[in-house]
Design a protein around this motif. Structure first.
Motif, PDB file in Angstrom:
ATOM      1  N   ASN A 178       0.808  -1.213   0.000  1.00 41.54           N
ATOM      2  CA  ASN A 178       0.000   0.000   0.000  1.00 41.54           C
ATOM      3  C   ASN A 178       0.842   1.264   0.000  1.00 41.54           C
ATOM      4  O   ASN A 178       0.422   2.298  -0.512  1.00 41.54           O
ATOM      5  CB  ASN A 178      -0.930  -0.002   1.223  1.00 41.54           C
ATOM      6  N   ASP A 179       2.050   1.191   0.585  1.00 39.59           N
ATOM      7  CA  ASP A 179       2.922   2.359   0.680  1.00 39.59           C
ATOM      8  C   ASP A 179       4.357   1.894   0.538  1.00 39.59           C
ATOM      9  O   ASP A 179       4.906   1.233   1.429  1.00 39.59           O
ATOM     10  CB  ASP A 179       2.719   3.067   2.021  1.00 39.59           C
ATOM     11  N   ALA A 180       4.979   2.217  -0.581  1.00 36.65           N
ATOM     12  CA  ALA A 180       6.333   1.738  -0.860  1.00 36.65           C
ATOM     13  C   ALA A 180       7.342   2.240   0.164  1.00 36.65           C
ATOM     14  O   ALA A 180       8.398   1.617   0.351  1.00 36.65           O
ATOM     15  CB  ALA A 180       6.754   2.176  -2.264  1.00 36.65           C
ATOM     16  N   ALA A 181       7.055   3.358   0.848  1.00 36.41           N
ATOM     17  CA  ALA A 181       7.999   3.878   1.831  1.00 36.41           C
ATOM     18  C   ALA A 181       8.221   2.898   2.974  1.00 36.41           C
ATOM     19  O   ALA A 181       9.281   2.900   3.605  1.00 36.41           O
ATOM     20  CB  ALA A 181       7.503   5.217   2.378  1.00 36.41           C
ATOM     21  N   LEU A 182       7.231   2.058   3.242  1.00 34.03           N
ATOM     22  CA  LEU A 182       7.368   1.088   4.333  1.00 34.03           C
ATOM     23  C   LEU A 182       8.288  -0.064   3.973  1.00 34.03           C
ATOM     24  O   LEU A 182       8.585  -0.899   4.826  1.00 34.03           O
ATOM     25  CB  LEU A 182       5.988   0.543   4.711  1.00 34.03           C
ATOM     26  N   GLU A 183       8.749  -0.114   2.730  1.00 34.10           N
ATOM     27  CA  GLU A 183       9.660  -1.190   2.340  1.00 34.10           C
ATOM     28  C   GLU A 183      10.942  -1.148   3.156  1.00 34.10           C
ATOM     29  O   GLU A 183      11.624  -2.159   3.313  1.00 34.10           O
ATOM     30  CB  GLU A 183       9.981  -1.085   0.852  1.00 34.10           C
ATOM     31  N   SER A 184      11.251   0.016   3.721  1.00 33.84           N
ATOM     32  CA  SER A 184      12.474   0.139   4.516  1.00 33.84           C
ATOM     33  C   SER A 184      12.441  -0.730   5.765  1.00 33.84           C
ATOM     34  O   SER A 184      13.498  -1.027   6.338  1.00 33.84           O
ATOM     35  CB  SER A 184      12.698   1.596   4.911  1.00 33.84           C
ATOM     36  N   GLU A 185      11.260  -1.123   6.208  1.00 34.58           N
ATOM     37  CA  GLU A 185      11.155  -1.963   7.400  1.00 34.58           C
ATOM     38  C   GLU A 185      11.195  -3.447   7.062  1.00 34.58           C
ATOM     39  O   GLU A 185      11.355  -4.280   7.954  1.00 34.58           O
ATOM     40  CB  GLU A 185       9.868  -1.640   8.152  1.00 34.58           C
ATOM     41  N   LEU A 186      11.027  -3.782   5.793  1.00 30.06           N
ATOM     42  CA  LEU A 186      10.951  -5.190   5.411  1.00 30.06           C
ATOM     43  C   LEU A 186      12.266  -5.939   5.622  1.00 30.06           C
ATOM     44  O   LEU A 186      12.253  -7.083   6.098  1.00 30.06           O
ATOM     45  CB  LEU A 186      10.492  -5.293   3.954  1.00 30.06           C
ATOM     46  N   PRO A 187      13.447  -5.367   5.290  1.00 26.69           N
ATOM     47  CA  PRO A 187      14.689  -6.117   5.543  1.00 26.69           C
ATOM     48  C   PRO A 187      14.875  -6.512   7.000  1.00 26.69           C
ATOM     49  O   PRO A 187      15.390  -7.588   7.302  1.00 26.69           O
ATOM     50  CB  PRO A 187      15.787  -5.155   5.072  1.00 26.69           C
ATOM     51  N   GLN A 188      14.456  -5.642   7.908  1.00 25.42           N
ATOM     52  CA  GLN A 188      14.634  -5.959   9.329  1.00 25.42           C
ATOM     53  C   GLN A 188      13.799  -7.162   9.749  1.00 25.42           C
ATOM     54  O   GLN A 188      14.305  -8.079  10.402  1.00 25.42           O
ATOM     55  CB  GLN A 188      14.265  -4.745  10.185  1.00 25.42           C
ATOM     56  N   VAL A 189      12.509  -7.175   9.345  1.00 26.88           N
ATOM     57  CA  VAL A 189      11.666  -8.303   9.764  1.00 26.88           C
ATOM     58  C   VAL A 189      12.049  -9.580   9.013  1.00 26.88           C
ATOM     59  O   VAL A 189      11.975 -10.679   9.563  1.00 26.88           O
ATOM     60  CB  VAL A 189      10.172  -7.969   9.570  1.00 26.88           C
ATOM     61  N   LEU A 190      12.477  -9.448   7.753  1.00 25.39           N
ATOM     62  CA  LEU A 190      12.949 -10.629   7.024  1.00 25.39           C
ATOM     63  C   LEU A 190      14.252 -11.155   7.622  1.00 25.39           C
ATOM     64  O   LEU A 190      14.454 -12.373   7.733  1.00 25.39           O
ATOM     65  CB  LEU A 190      13.147 -10.284   5.546  1.00 25.39           C
ATOM     66  N   GLY A 191      15.130 -10.234   8.011  1.00 22.50           N
ATOM     67  CA  GLY A 191      16.375 -10.670   8.646  1.00 22.50           C
ATOM     68  C   GLY A 191      16.118 -11.367   9.969  1.00 22.50           C
ATOM     69  O   GLY A 191      16.772 -12.376  10.296  1.00 22.50           O
ATOM     70  N   ASN A 192      15.173 -10.850  10.734  1.00 27.78           N
ATOM     71  CA  ASN A 192      14.824 -11.514  11.991  1.00 27.78           C
ATOM     72  C   ASN A 192      14.250 -12.904  11.733  1.00 27.78           C
ATOM     73  O   ASN A 192      14.576 -13.869  12.438  1.00 27.78           O
ATOM     74  CB  ASN A 192      13.817 -10.669  12.762  1.00 27.78           C
ATOM     75  N   LEU A 193      13.393 -13.010  10.700  1.00 30.15           N
ATOM     76  CA  LEU A 193      12.852 -14.321  10.350  1.00 30.15           C
ATOM     77  C   LEU A 193      13.976 -15.270   9.959  1.00 30.15           C
ATOM     78  O   LEU A 193      13.970 -16.457  10.348  1.00 30.15           O
ATOM     79  CB  LEU A 193      11.846 -14.176   9.207  1.00 30.15           C
ATOM     80  N   ALA A 194      14.942 -14.785   9.193  1.00 29.41           N
ATOM     81  CA  ALA A 194      16.071 -15.634   8.804  1.00 29.41           C
ATOM     82  C   ALA A 194      16.837 -16.118  10.037  1.00 29.41           C
ATOM     83  O   ALA A 194      17.201 -17.300  10.139  1.00 29.41           O
ATOM     84  CB  ALA A 194      16.993 -14.868   7.868  1.00 29.41           C
ATOM     85  N   ASP A 195      17.081 -15.214  10.998  1.00 32.97           N
ATOM     86  CA  ASP A 195      17.784 -15.613  12.229  1.00 32.97           C
ATOM     87  C   ASP A 195      17.002 -16.670  13.002  1.00 32.97           C
ATOM     88  O   ASP A 195      17.574 -17.655  13.493  1.00 32.97           O
ATOM     89  CB  ASP A 195      18.003 -14.389  13.116  1.00 32.97           C
ATOM     90  N   ARG A 196      15.704 -16.485  13.104  1.00 33.48           N
ATOM     91  CA  ARG A 196      14.902 -17.427  13.872  1.00 33.48           C
ATOM     92  C   ARG A 196      14.829 -18.798  13.178  1.00 33.48           C
ATOM     93  O   ARG A 196      14.885 -19.839  13.827  1.00 33.48           O
ATOM     94  CB  ARG A 196      13.493 -16.869  14.076  1.00 33.48           C
ATOM     95  N   LEU A 197      14.678 -18.788  11.852  1.00 36.40           N
ATOM     96  CA  LEU A 197      14.651 -20.058  11.108  1.00 36.40           C
ATOM     97  C   LEU A 197      15.990 -20.771  11.211  1.00 36.40           C
ATOM     98  O   LEU A 197      16.046 -22.001  11.339  1.00 36.40           O
ATOM     99  CB  LEU A 197      14.297 -19.801   9.641  1.00 36.40           C
ATOM    100  N   ARG A 198      17.062 -19.998  11.154  1.00 36.23           N
ATOM    101  CA  ARG A 198      18.388 -20.604  11.296  1.00 36.23           C
ATOM    102  C   ARG A 198      18.539 -21.254  12.667  1.00 36.23           C
ATOM    103  O   ARG A 198      19.022 -22.392  12.784  1.00 36.23           O
ATOM    104  CB  ARG A 198      19.454 -19.530  11.101  1.00 36.23           C
ATOM    105  N   ASP A 199      18.129 -20.566  13.707  1.00 36.41           N
ATOM    106  CA  ASP A 199      18.235 -21.122  15.061  1.00 36.41           C
ATOM    107  C   ASP A 199      17.373 -22.362  15.230  1.00 36.41           C
ATOM    108  O   ASP A 199      17.697 -23.254  16.018  1.00 36.41           O
ATOM    109  CB  ASP A 199      17.829 -20.077  16.093  1.00 36.41           C
ATOM    110  N   ALA A 200      16.233 -22.423  14.491  1.00 39.14           N
ATOM    111  CA  ALA A 200      15.333 -23.574  14.598  1.00 39.14           C
ATOM    112  C   ALA A 200      15.758 -24.736  13.706  1.00 39.14           C
ATOM    113  O   ALA A 200      15.086 -25.771  13.702  1.00 39.14           O
ATOM    114  CB  ALA A 200      13.911 -23.144  14.252  1.00 39.14           C
TER     115      ALA A 200
END
Length: 1016
Positions: free
Chosen positions: A860-882
């Motif tokens: 809906n708002d491309a400006a919010l794309e700046s927050e996507l790397p952080q949540v994707l990176g956190n997901l990557a860390d959690r999946l790696r730990d699991a």
């Protein structure tokens, strides 16, 4: 298996339960294992009953009148379709939250009751204790019985609340305070069912205070197209299942019944509409009648004709009976028509109220006999209940019956001249609204949405003559009445005035609906720009308080456009002239309007526009008030920092927050951070509480504390009752909460976690004191969780993050909002907290949901794309730990791809984001055994970090990236290859050590100085 109290099991056996229940002149209700909440006159607020499966009823009894087969409680048709909705409810039920509530909503006939019954059935089979909550005043209650609500041995407790949108908020909060729902270790789920979610925001706010995890679920219309793995669409599949179920009840083979045309029409998006089509098709086939060809309305008329025929058959032919005295059923069809009409409005009522309803309906025959005959046709639910006037089911059929009985339609069904005066008589004249008013108004409003003549014939007269009846119906019904065509300016104005006079904040959603409908009339009659600005500003305020952010933003844009024109019209050369003074005032007004518009745009997900509006506001304030910053300028700085942070511009956020706090601290006698030190300690340390009490006896301290509390923490009952606008105390409290919350975030970004904790803790304390600013509590709790986690208080951080998620979760489901970035951030913090406590599966679940919630907002708002790397990176860390290495690499790769796009757009701001994403990818590739690719990612990460001057508050991450690269080089090329990497590690480590030292000064030494000041 051994029994308690035997030699093999020395645990004492529970003693026998004995309960003596006595009633003097009426019924009595007893409860084992729970509480019974009653009014002063002994009427229960609600009663909890054990859920019972559908009773077995004879097929010939069901066939007497087809509408019985549509009643969900008899489950003639097995549960079919809605598999995805059922799976969502099961996942909610099985979630890890100790207590959770879900608001299930959808139009009448959408299948909510059937879905809830299926969930209850599966839950009982899975070992859950399932209860049904029945509202007390004005509704049917169970008969005299003792309810055993013990949960011994149950997996969990599920409570189903039907018609929750008709419950007062206080009754719902009492339900959640029942001791049955507070048993340690017992998961509790409360399913609240309503037609709309208008009442949900206020309910959610009350539940958040009780640490209840909240969510909603909307039942959408049935689709037409088949799924990829299915031969037919959902409607065709559901029709076939319903047809076969009804055919079995009639004792025939369903395959001999054809499918009617027109199931693709929008009317058949309802589960009930499909079931009605199947029932009519089967009944017409058995009776040899033609299938109606006029769509959903034709089906309704067919079923009501069968109802009328059944009333006539029950009476028979009294003139040709051999022994008329032996007749037990004596009510003519015309009288039964009135009784069924009245029952549709009032619902089931106690016997005494039933007699009053019969009198008001104008039934001249024996009232007791008429009630008995009606009860024989429409037996009470549950069986044996001491009530009369059980309504026609399902509700949608009853609504259509009401509309077709009231004159004014063109359908092929006989209207009755007595319907309009009978409706007015049921509500009375100059008396308090009767107990059945909420249901009656709700039924009429729902009928009027499909049958427009019901409005002028019944509802509009109530607005004119009995407005108290309309107000008693609650938000959903008031909103439906306000939305009806033909209500007109005069009635809308009167309704708005009555709502204002109640001063009831629970009716804010209704006020927003009425004001939204009223605004076009007011704008049309007020061409003056000042009057139009006032109308639009008032409307936007109400829409904001009701959570309609997109509507509020659109309204404020119109007001701002008018203000821009007014400001541009005055352009004097001397600002000291009268014209210059006028321009000064106009610019200040425009600045305030731009700030409000910026906040609403940000809440609606339009982040880039929000930043632009805030920048324009600050420019105006600096132009006309730079010499002496005002509270308005402070508020503008706060909003500027907030929207910049949410738009992915963190380097602009901290200076704005600090500027806002500097101005606010000048207006106070006591530093908010200093007060936060004492309050935070007092919340968690008994010794500190004793110290605070002792300090409060010192006159100077007490005066300062009282002065600050009078300014910021006045009780709500001292606030002037202009509830459409925030009272001044709440305005200032909200400003301070936002300042402290965002300052806490900025302090944490620079590593000053103890200061961040104090600022966020004070924000939480203030937000809890004021009900109307409770939505700000979620952001404060998220920042508090982050700071607590950084300072090692993991359990407290997890609690705060869980509460933040509960507050923010629902913001994503508002009809006019797309996604909820605040919920995504809260879920990210919850994921990190769960990871620190060893809950790998829970951490992954929260991380995955954070990504799912954020994606619609980014779309809906491309400006919010700046927050996507952080949540994707956190997901990557959690999946790696699991242990999910493939999934971790996939998430990290997407994070890097998004960050690269951001760097191409604004390299100065987003290079730091790409550097962090590359480091995450390197660690995930290393875990997956792909060392060559990991080395490439780590090398680029170090290079990117070198491009970031100072690396803001992320210097430890820079050092971590250098260490990762060094380890990979050591494994790949030995010590010689890692020599240069070692130098990079040394430089980054020195920078990190300096960063930690600077943070230490702020988190350890400065607080000691502050405490010394308090001691002195």
């Amino acid at each position: 298996m051994t029994e308690a109290g035997t030699p093999d099991d020395p645990t004492p056996a529970p003693g026998p339960y004995r309960q003596d229940v006595h009633a003097d002149g009426g019924n009595a209700t007893g409860v084992i294992g729970g509480d019974l909440h009653v009014w002063g006159d002994g009427i229960p607020l609600f009663v909890l009953r054990t859920w019972q499966p559908s009773p077995a009823v004879p097929s010939d009894w069901l066939r007497e009148v087809p509408s019985r087969m549509l009643n969900a409680r008899y489950q003639v048709v097995p549960f079919t379709g809605r598999e995805d909705d059922l799976a969502a409810l099961e996942a909610w039920r099985d979630s890890e939250a100790p207590m959770a509530a879900r608001w299930l909503h959808g139009p009448g006939g959408q299948g909510k009751s059937r879905l809830a019954a299926r969930l209850a059935e599966l839950s009982v089979a899975g070992g859950w204790k399932v209860l049904v909550a029945v509202q007390g005043p004005g509704t049917v209650l169970p008969g005299a019985e003792s309810q055993d609500l013990r949960t011994d041995g149950a997996v969990g407790l599920l409570v189903i609340v039907d018609y929750a949108d008709q419950w007062p908020l206080t009754h719902l909060t009492w339900l959640f305070s029942n001791s049955l729902l507070q048993k340690p270790g017992l998961p509790v789920r409360v399913l609240l069912i309503g037609r709309t979610d208008d009442a949900w925001p206020l309910t959610r706010a009350a539940l958040v205070e009780r640490f209840v995890d909240t969510s909603t679920q909307l039942l959408r219309p049935l689709g037409r197209a088949p799924r990829p793995d299915a031969a037919e669409g959902p409607r065709a599949v559901m029709f076939q299942a319903a047809r076969d179920g009804y055919a079995a009840g009639y004792g025939i083979d369903g395959s001999s019944v054809g499918r009617p045309e027109g199931l693709d029409h929008p009317d058949f998006g309802l589960t009930l509409a499909i079931h009605m089509a199947a029932l009519v098709a089967v009944d017409a086939h058995v009776a040899g009648r033609p299938m109606p060809a006029t769509g959903a309305a034709g089906l309704t008329v067919y079923l009501l004709d069968r109802e009328q025929l059944w009333w006539a058959r029950r009476l028979g032919d009294p003139g040709h009976e051999l022994v008329p005295a032996e007749r037990t059923y004596r009510t003519p069809p015309a009288t039964m028509n009135r009784l069924v009409f009245g029952a549709a409005l009032t619902g089931a009522v106690p016997y005494a109220q039933g007699r009053e309803v019969v009198r008001r309906l104008g039934v001249t025959a024996d009232g007791d006999a008429a009630l008995a005959d009606h009860r024989s046709c429409y037996p009470p639910s549950p069986p044996g209940a001491d009530t009369v006037l059980e309504p026609l089911y399902p509700d949608r059929l009853a609504e259509d019956f009401l509309a077709l009985t009231v004159p004014g339609h063109r359908a092929d069904y006989p209207a009755q001249s007595w319907a309009r005066p009978a409706t007015a008589a049921l509500f009375g004249a100059d008396e308090p609204p009767p107990a059945w008013s909420p249901r009656a108004v709700g039924m009429l409003a729902a009928a009027a949405q499909r049958w427009p003549h019901v409005g002028p014939e019944c509802l509009f007269r109530l607005v004119d003559d009995r407005p108290a009846v309309i107000l008693a119906a609650g938000n959903a019904a008031i909103g439906a009445v306000a939305g009806l065509d033909g209500l007109g300016f005069r009635r809308l104005t009167a309704l708005a005035e009555h709502l204002e006079a109640t001063e009831d904040t629970d009716l804010l959603p209704a006020m927003a609906a009425v004001q939204t409908r009223l605004a076009p009339y007011r704008l049309a009659e007020n061409p003056d720009p000042e009057a139009r600005i006032a109308v639009l500003t008032d409307l936007a305020a109400v829409q904001t308080y009701a959570g309609r952010y997109s509507q509020a933003a659109a309204t404020r844009e119109r007001a701002t456009g008018i203000l821009r024109r007014l400001s541009a019209e005055v352009d004097p050369s001397d600002d000291r002239s009268p014209a210059g003074q006028l321009r000064h005032r106009a610019s200040n007004r425009l600045g305030g309007a731009l700030v409000d518009l910026s906040a609403d745009l940000s809440a609606a997900g339009r982040r880039t526009e929000a930043v632009r509006m805030a920048e324009q506001a600050i420019a105006l304030y600096r132009e006309f008030g730079a010499a002496r910053p005002s509270p308005d300028f402070s508020h503008a700085q706060l909003v500027r920092g907030h929207v910049a942070s949410r738009a992915g511009r963190p380097t602009e956020a901290l200076p704005a927050f600090q500027a806002a706090m500097r101005i606010r601290r000048r207006r106070m006698d006591l530093s908010p951070l200093e007060l936060g030190d004492v309050w935070f300690l007092a919340l968690h340390d008994p010794v500190a509480r004793t110290l605070l009490r002792a300090l409060n006896t010192v006159p100077p301290f007490r005066r300062r504390l009282q002065r600050l509390e009078e300014t910021y923490l006045s009780p709500i009952d001292r606030i002037p009752n202009r509830w459409r606008y925030p009272a001044s105390v709440e305005e200032r409290a909200a400003d301070l909460v936002q300042s402290l919350s965002h300052l806490g975030r900025a302090l944490a970004d620079t590593g000053r976690y103890l200061e961040a904790r104090r600022a966020s803790a004070l924000a939480v304390v203030l937000a809890r004191r004021h009900r109307r600013i409770r939505p700000l509590l979620g952001g404060a709790l998220t920042e508090l969780a982050r700071a607590l986690l950084a300072t090692g208080q993991v359990d407290a951080a997890r609690t705060a993050a869980t509460q933040a998620v509960a507050i923010h979760r629902e913001l994503a489901v508002a009809p006019d909002d797309m996604g909820n970035p605040s919920l995504s951030v809260a879920l990210l913090q919850l994921s990190r907290c769960r990871a620190r406590t060893g809950d790998a599966a829970g951490a992954v679940a929260a991380a995955e949901e954070a990504v799912q919630v954020l994606r619609p907002a980014v779309a809906n708002d491309a400006a919010l794309e700046s927050e996507l790397p952080q949540v994707l990176g956190n997901l990557a860390d959690r999946l790696r730990d699991a242990g999910d290495r493939g999934g971790a690499v996939q998430a990290a790769t997407e994070a890097v791809a998004v960050a690269r796009r951001m760097v191409r757009a604004e390299p100065a701001i987003h290079t730091i984001v790409l550097a962090g994403a590359l480091h995450t990818l390197a660690t995930c590739l290393t875990a997956a055994g792909r060392r060559a690719e990991a080395l490439s990612a780590a090398t680029e990460s170090v290079q990117r970090w070198a491009e970031v001057p100072g690396a803001s508050g992320r210097t430890p991450e820079r050092a971590a990236a250098a260490r990762t690269r060094r380890r990979l080089l050591l494994a790949d090329r030995g010590r010689a290859g890692a020599l240069r990497a070692t130098a990079d590690v040394a430089r980054a480590s020195v920078a990190a050590a300096w960063w930690r030292t600077n943070a230490l000064v702020h988190t350890v030494l400065r607080p000691r100085l502050v405490n010394d000041r308090w001691r002195s």
